[in-house]
Design a protein around this motif. Structure first.
Motif, PDB file in Angstrom:
ATOM      1  N   GLU A 140     -26.491   0.248 -18.610  1.00 54.71           N
ATOM      2  CA  GLU A 140     -25.897  -0.026 -17.284  1.00 54.71           C
ATOM      3  C   GLU A 140     -24.922   1.090 -16.912  1.00 54.71           C
ATOM      4  O   GLU A 140     -24.913   1.569 -15.778  1.00 54.71           O
ATOM      5  N   PRO A 183     -19.874  -6.669  -5.698  1.00 54.78           N
ATOM      6  CA  PRO A 183     -20.655  -7.417  -6.688  1.00 54.78           C
ATOM      7  C   PRO A 183     -20.546  -8.918  -6.471  1.00 54.78           C
ATOM      8  O   PRO A 183     -19.484  -9.406  -6.088  1.00 54.78           O
ATOM      9  N   GLY A 185     -22.252 -11.078  -8.938  1.00 57.11           N
ATOM     10  CA  GLY A 185     -22.535 -11.683 -10.241  1.00 57.11           C
ATOM     11  C   GLY A 185     -21.291 -12.239 -10.918  1.00 57.11           C
ATOM     12  O   GLY A 185     -20.186 -11.704 -10.764  1.00 57.11           O
ATOM     13  N   PHE A 188     -18.576 -10.325 -12.808  1.00 58.58           N
ATOM     14  CA  PHE A 188     -17.435  -9.675 -12.160  1.00 58.58           C
ATOM     15  C   PHE A 188     -16.358 -10.686 -11.758  1.00 58.58           C
ATOM     16  O   PHE A 188     -15.373 -10.328 -11.151  1.00 58.58           O
ATOM     17  N   SER A 210     -19.622 -10.625 -19.340  1.00 59.78           N
ATOM     18  CA  SER A 210     -18.610 -10.076 -18.451  1.00 59.78           C
ATOM     19  C   SER A 210     -17.829  -8.963 -19.153  1.00 59.78           C
ATOM     20  O   SER A 210     -17.561  -7.905 -18.582  1.00 59.78           O
ATOM     21  N   ASP A 229     -13.162  -0.072  -8.415  1.00 57.93           N
ATOM     22  CA  ASP A 229     -14.044  -0.768  -7.469  1.00 57.93           C
ATOM     23  C   ASP A 229     -15.372  -0.035  -7.301  1.00 57.93           C
ATOM     24  O   ASP A 229     -16.435  -0.649  -7.229  1.00 57.93           O
ATOM     25  N   CYS A 232     -17.436  -0.586 -10.372  1.00 57.55           N
ATOM     26  CA  CYS A 232     -18.031  -1.947 -10.396  1.00 57.55           C
ATOM     27  C   CYS A 232     -19.196  -2.011  -9.414  1.00 57.55           C
ATOM     28  O   CYS A 232     -20.233  -2.617  -9.698  1.00 57.55           O
ATOM     29  N   TRP A 233     -19.044  -1.387  -8.254  1.00 58.88           N
ATOM     30  CA  TRP A 233     -20.129  -1.389  -7.260  1.00 58.88           C
ATOM     31  C   TRP A 233     -21.387  -0.762  -7.880  1.00 58.88           C
ATOM     32  O   TRP A 233     -22.500  -1.309  -7.762  1.00 58.88           O
ATOM     33  N   SER A 236     -22.867  -2.975 -10.614  1.00 61.02           N
ATOM     34  CA  SER A 236     -23.542  -4.130 -10.022  1.00 61.02           C
ATOM     35  C   SER A 236     -24.865  -3.704  -9.383  1.00 61.02           C
ATOM     36  O   SER A 236     -25.879  -4.398  -9.502  1.00 61.02           O
ATOM     37  N   ALA A 237     -24.848  -2.545  -8.711  1.00 58.53           N
ATOM     38  CA  ALA A 237     -26.093  -2.072  -8.075  1.00 58.53           C
ATOM     39  C   ALA A 237     -27.184  -1.896  -9.125  1.00 58.53           C
ATOM     40  O   ALA A 237     -28.330  -2.303  -8.915  1.00 58.53           O
ATOM     41  N   THR A 240     -28.494  -5.311 -10.646  1.00 61.59           N
ATOM     42  CA  THR A 240     -29.232  -6.183  -9.724  1.00 61.59           C
ATOM     43  C   THR A 240     -30.487  -5.517  -9.153  1.00 61.59           C
ATOM     44  O   THR A 240     -31.376  -6.199  -8.672  1.00 61.59           O
ATOM     45  N   HIS A 312     -26.671 -11.820 -10.744  1.00 61.08           N
ATOM     46  CA  HIS A 312     -26.869 -11.852  -9.289  1.00 61.08           C
ATOM     47  C   HIS A 312     -25.918 -12.806  -8.566  1.00 61.08           C
ATOM     48  O   HIS A 312     -25.883 -12.831  -7.334  1.00 61.08           O
TER      49      HIS A 312
END
Ligand SMILES: C[S@@+](CC[C@H](N)C(=O)[O-])C[C@H]1O[C@@H](n2cnc3c(N)ncnc32)[C@H](O)[C@@H]1O
Length: 355
Positions: A140, A183, A185, A188, A210, A229, A232-233, A236-237, A240, A312
């Motif tokens: 990830e 995010p 999910g 987060f 987590s 931030d 994390c974006w 998460s991208a 997902t 998700h």
């Protein structure tokens, strides 16, 4: 007299390429009064709120109607389809992007689609990938950093050797604007929010995941020199919207990431066909026959409710891949059977292996 004026507005703007702009508003407003006449100012205020709410409602209804009738959502994706050199050609495609209630956008059949039919073929050079070794941990983080590199979003103090110029950079920058801004999910969520879920096995699983995801974000933030931030974006991208292909790579593949998830257990034939890597192209084949106007979904994997919530932030009303773990291993199962039936364990294991 008491006046209650309550309103909540949640808005999300996403600027799409070629001047398309999408605005989504969720508006809730309530005005009430327990007794007496309405003072003039308050009548005005209430009237303004009501008009404002009404205007937004009708704007929403108009935009929803147009999405359904003229395929505008799909047209927004034409420059991406052509820019990323997806095949078949835009005019011969079998699918349209459409808003799907409760699932964001998805791919909908324009005509009958046959099981196994090639739906999308995307050049490998358009994708963002990492190699998957066996048991590769931390993919990830690596893939998220690759996304930030492709988007040219590394911070000023990042290692200059990480910087990347790519012919598809500008297109990717536009494409990434269609991703969710934050995010969703459970990975987060703050720890207290996870704990309120209550079911110990799920809470334990989500807390562990987590922590893994937060460590990945930390690593991305440090190596990419980006704020937390942004890290994390990106993480998460990738969790997902990327897929493992042929156990070889994990890839963010533009346009192929618009397929929504069909939750299926391992016994379902929807697992049979979807992704493959054919030479220098990624291919997606229809997992089943689909009628015109129906959504084509693929199975992301055998994802339990807890796993879908973690990644998700969604819980599906029906999920045939969900399970409750009763025994951790075949040995535990056999031991339990032995304790109930009293038969020797070795016999039972041998019979199970022979089957
Ligand atoms: C790979 S993207 C699919 C495209 C996405 N719907 C969009 O608008 O870009 C995965 C995300 O789609 C949504 N999604 C996928 N399958 C879904 C389903 N069966 N029900 C509800 N939402 C779903 C979730 O938000 C998920 O994180």
């Amino acid at each position: 007299m008491a006046l209650h004026l309550t309103s909540s507005i949640r808005g999300r703007d996403a600027i799409l390429p070629q001047g398309h702009e999408r605005r989504e508003f969720h508006v809730r407003a309530r005005v009430s009064m327990t007794s007496g006449a309405w003072p003039e100012g308050l009548v005005c205020l209430a009237g303004t709120a009501a008009t404002w709410v009404g205007a937004h409602r009708s704007r929403m209804a108009r935009s929803q109607r147009s999405r359904r009738s003229n395929g505008k959502t799909s047209e927004v994706f034409q420059p991406f389809w052509e820019g990323f050199a997806v095949q078949p050609s835009w005019h011969e495609r079998a699918l349209d992007v459409a808003e799907v209630p409760g699932a964001g956008r998805g791919w909908v059949a324009r005509r009958q689609v046959q099981k196994g039919e090639l739906l999308l073929s995307i050049p490998r050079v358009a994708a963002i990938e990492v190699d998957m070794d066996e048991d590769m941990e931390g993919w990830e983080a690596e893939l998220a950093l690759n996304v930030l590199r492709r988007l040219d979003r590394l911070g000023p103090a990042a290692d200059p050797r990480l910087r990347q110029k790519h012919e598809l950079q500008a297109l990717w920058q536009d494409y990434a604007k269609t991703f969710p801004e934050a995010p969703a999910g459970a990975a987060f969520w703050p720890q207290d929010a996870i704990i309120t879920l209550g079911w110990p096995a799920t809470v334990e699983q989500l807390l562990a995941y987590s922590q893994q995801i937060q460590e990945s974000a930390q690593w991305v933030s440090g190596n990419g020199n980006v704020p937390r931030d942004a890290a994390c974006w990106a993480v998460s991208a990738v969790i997902t919207r990327s897929f493992a292909v042929d156990d070889e790579v994990r890839a963010m593949i533009p346009l192929a990431d618009i397929f929504n998830h069909e939750p299926r257990s391992a016994s379902s034939d929807v697992h049979e066909v979807a992704w493959s890597l054919e030479g220098d192209r990624f291919e997606v084949h229809a997992p089943q026959t689909v009628m015109p106007g129906e959504e084509v979904r693929i199975c992301y994997g055998e994802e339990s409710a807890a796993e879908l919530l973690a990644v998700h932030g969604m819980v599906l009303p029906k999920n045939e891949a969900d399970y409750l773990e009763v025994f951790e291993s075949v040995e535990d199962l056999v031991a339990a059977v032995e304790s109930i039936c009293g038969a020797p364990r070795r016999d039972r294991l041998a019979r199970l292996e022979a089957d």
